[in-house]
Design an enzyme around this catalytic site. Sequence first.
Site, PDB file in Angstrom:
ATOM      1  N   ASP A   5      12.146 -37.501  77.909  1.00 48.19           N
ATOM      2  CA  ASP A   5      13.040 -36.636  77.127  1.00 48.19           C
ATOM      3  C   ASP A   5      12.334 -36.249  75.818  1.00 48.19           C
ATOM      4  OD1 ASP A   5      15.447 -35.313  76.814  1.00 48.19           O
ATOM      5  OD2 ASP A   5      16.526 -37.044  76.015  1.00 48.19           O
ATOM      6  N   GLU A  58      11.452 -26.037  75.399  1.00 50.53           N
ATOM      7  CA  GLU A  58      12.490 -25.936  74.359  1.00 50.53           C
ATOM      8  C   GLU A  58      11.932 -25.165  73.177  1.00 50.53           C
ATOM      9  OE1 GLU A  58      14.269 -29.716  73.442  1.00 50.53           O
ATOM     10  OE2 GLU A  58      15.070 -29.029  71.535  1.00 50.53           O
ATOM     11  N   HIS A  96      23.616 -33.371  70.342  1.00 50.02           N
ATOM     12  CA  HIS A  96      23.464 -34.775  70.752  1.00 50.02           C
ATOM     13  C   HIS A  96      24.466 -35.653  70.001  1.00 50.02           C
ATOM     14  CE1 HIS A  96      19.077 -33.589  71.654  1.00 50.02           C
ATOM     15  NE2 HIS A  96      19.700 -33.735  72.808  1.00 50.02           N
TER      16      HIS A  96
HETATM   17  P1  13P Z   1      24.234 -36.997  74.478  1.00 56.19           P
HETATM   18  O1  13P Z   1      23.654 -38.119  73.658  1.00 56.19           O
HETATM   19  O2  13P Z   1      25.193 -36.151  73.705  1.00 56.19           O
HETATM   20  O3  13P Z   1      24.814 -37.494  75.763  1.00 56.19           O
HETATM   21  O4  13P Z   1      23.036 -36.004  74.852  1.00 56.19           O
HETATM   22  C1  13P Z   1      22.034 -36.439  75.731  1.00 56.19           C
HETATM   23  C2  13P Z   1      20.838 -35.565  75.710  1.00 56.19           C
HETATM   24  O5  13P Z   1      20.940 -34.366  75.624  1.00 56.19           O
HETATM   25  C3  13P Z   1      19.515 -36.209  75.820  1.00 56.19           C
HETATM   26  O6  13P Z   1      18.478 -35.331  75.540  1.00 56.19           O
END
Ligand code: 13P
Length: 281
Positions: A77, A129, A174
Amino acid sequence: MKDLLDRALAERYGVAAFNIVNDLTIEAVLAAAVAEHAPVILQTSVKTVRMYGRLQLYGIVRALVRDVGVPVTLHLDHCPDRAVISDCLRGGWNSVLFDAHELDVAENLRQTTEVVAEARRTGAHVEGEIEGIQGVEDDVGSDDAAVVQSLEVAVDFIRRTGVDCFAPAIGNAHGQYRQAPVLNAQRVSDLVAATGIPMALHGGTGLSDDQFTDLIARGCAKVNISTALKETYLKAGLEVLRDAGERDRWDPPALFRHQRAAVVDMARHHIRLFGGSGRAW
Ligand code: 13P
């Protein structure tokens, strides 16, 4: 990653992508995917990679997926650090999100093109992104509202870099939403219509069922859930620890069982909600 997402886009369901934090949460997410007969994405933040060490984390994932009979992919990520990207690609990750939104779009495009070429050498895929997703997640990101690029700029970035998936800013954030998010869902439809690639929905925790359903129907084939997993895991732990404290009885397996059951339920709920159940092949 591409196999999972292209199918999901074609059939308009979402593959749940959970930010796992340790062996227990990996195993619980995999158990949920098996119970739902669903494909699933295990995501690691850079923080989690650093906490374990890349080799050790990969070893844990490898051991836990060995007998799992549903499609699973391992994704890095938000990663702005090219050295970590290269390390994870060399180390077996199937996909990476090169998060260079802090660079100007031209430089982001140039570097993302390099990352795509690098990923192809190991058969891996890339999420791109160009706009920050609001909110800090595992030490990456900012609470400032995202600067959203025009549709033309985003489409040009996707076409010229050859990314397999794209993370648009659509009013999502997030962490827990402080107020109900107002989303630009049309942007997802426009990007998918113009490029044909799946979108990644960030900031999944706290969106309504209707928002998920609508965005998935428009082409958000990857749906990220991190905060819900962290909260579920830690709150389940807190329940057991409070009780253990009151009774002065300390049994680690009782803690792990309770946390596992809570994470399995949370993951199954999201997989079902996203239409992923029964989609494994
Ligand atoms: P959340 O923490 O809001 O669930 O988002 C997760 C996310 O987008 C990880 O990149």
